[in-house]
Scaffold this active site. Structure first.
Site, PDB file in Angstrom:
ATOM      1  N   GLU A  90       0.542  -1.720   0.339  1.00 53.70           N
ATOM      2  CA  GLU A  90      -0.062  -0.206  -0.109  1.00 53.70           C
ATOM      3  C   GLU A  90       0.946   1.179   0.487  1.00 53.70           C
ATOM      4  O   GLU A  90       1.890   1.810   0.929  1.00 53.70           O
ATOM      5  CB  GLU A  90      -1.213   0.027   0.916  1.00 53.70           C
ATOM      6  CG  GLU A  90      -1.829   1.392   1.478  1.00 53.70           C
ATOM      7  CD  GLU A  90      -2.504   1.447   2.267  1.00 53.70           C
ATOM      8  OE1 GLU A  90      -2.998   2.994   2.838  1.00 53.70           O
ATOM      9  OE2 GLU A  90      -2.383   0.446   3.156  1.00 53.70           O
ATOM     10  N   ARG A 150       0.780  10.144   0.885  1.00 59.21           N
ATOM     11  CA  ARG A 150       1.147  11.293   1.867  1.00 59.21           C
ATOM     12  C   ARG A 150       2.466  11.900   0.895  1.00 59.21           C
ATOM     13  O   ARG A 150       2.761  12.709   1.631  1.00 59.21           O
ATOM     14  CB  ARG A 150       1.452  10.438   3.186  1.00 59.21           C
ATOM     15  CG  ARG A 150       0.283  10.103   3.696  1.00 59.21           C
ATOM     16  CD  ARG A 150       0.882   9.275   4.995  1.00 59.21           C
ATOM     17  NE  ARG A 150      -0.282   8.285   5.441  1.00 59.21           N
ATOM     18  CZ  ARG A 150      -0.352   7.790   6.313  1.00 59.21           C
ATOM     19  NH1 ARG A 150       0.871   7.715   7.810  1.00 59.21           N
ATOM     20  NH2 ARG A 150      -1.309   7.340   7.156  1.00 59.21           N
ATOM     21  N   LYS A 199     -10.858  -1.672   6.654  1.00 57.26           N
ATOM     22  CA  LYS A 199      -9.531  -1.200   7.631  1.00 57.26           C
ATOM     23  C   LYS A 199     -10.258  -1.061   9.396  1.00 57.26           C
ATOM     24  O   LYS A 199     -11.097  -0.188   8.992  1.00 57.26           O
ATOM     25  CB  LYS A 199      -8.981  -0.081   6.966  1.00 57.26           C
ATOM     26  CG  LYS A 199      -7.822   0.397   7.179  1.00 57.26           C
ATOM     27  CD  LYS A 199      -6.966   1.542   6.798  1.00 57.26           C
ATOM     28  CE  LYS A 199      -6.400   2.401   7.034  1.00 57.26           C
ATOM     29  NZ  LYS A 199      -5.363   2.174   5.805  1.00 57.26           N
TER      30      LYS A 199
END
Length: 215
Positions: free
Chosen positions: A47, A51, A135
């Site tokens: 993943e 960011r 998640k």
């Protein structure tokens, strides 16, 4: 309604390894080397979080240059980011929360979504949207393994990939739970190793993580 989530392709990714590396990369070049090192250690799904400015280029490069890897995108907050991540070649997309607009974006895409939830109300909204793979974020700060254990009888259909604050010290607590499919973790790609270009350490940590077993 679980088909709304494209459960089968997502589950195929999440069940192939006990730990999904969650990484923030400085460049596409770093991402390619990192993905190769992680895949060599037995963690092909990765993943790459949105960011950093390099994230989309990194996903695109991993998808194109590392066929043994499964590039995913994380920290998806809105439909525009979802579309950009899918266009870049993401095989799966992860969001820290669950919003109507992101769910709708996912419904129009072939790329499966793993949305986040951290409360009973969020879990109920996810179920109403046909989502049963979620998640749990931020895992440690939101109640940890004890929370997931306590809600299992109330939400028996939901399975989780907890992420946030998970390390070698507590990963076993999560993987021991029947409602945990895998965990997300950043410890397999430590920043100091990346800064030093020490991908042998990354492969070693990935191999150790790949040897862990979910219940």
């Amino acid at each position: 309604m679980a088909e709304a989530q494209k459960t089968e392709p997502l589950l195929a990714i999440l069940t192939r390894q006990p730990v999904i590396p969650v990484v923030a990369v400085a460049s596409a070049k770093e991402a390619v080397s990192l993905a190769r090192a992680l895949a060599a250690g037995g963690l092909p799904a990765i993943e790459i979080t949105l960011r950093t400015p390099a994230a989309l280029d990194a996903i695109r490069a991993v998808a194109a240059e590392v066929p043994e890897a499964i590039a995913g995108a994380g920290t998806i907050l809105n439909p525009a980011q979802f579309a950009a991540a899918a266009e870049a070649g993401s095989r799966f997309i992860v969001s820290p929360g669950t919003t109507t607009s992101v769910i709708e974006a996912a419904s129009d895409s072939d790329v499966p979504l793993l949305p986040g939830a951290a409360s009973a109300s969020e879990l109920m909204r996810a179920l109403e949207s046909g989502y049963e793979l979620l998640k749990f974020f931020p895992a440690e700060q939101a109640g940890g393994a004890a929370f997931l254990k306590s809600i299992a009888p109330v939400f028996p259909a939901i399975r989780f990939c907890p992420t946030g604050g998970i390390s070698t010290k507590n990963v076993g607590d999560y993987l021991a739970l029947p409602n945990v499919v895998c965990v997300g973790g950043s410890w397999v790609a430590p920043k100091d190793a990346l800064s030093a270009g020490d991908f042998e350490t990354v492969t070693r940590l990935a191999r150790e993580a790949a040897a862990l077993k979910a219940r």
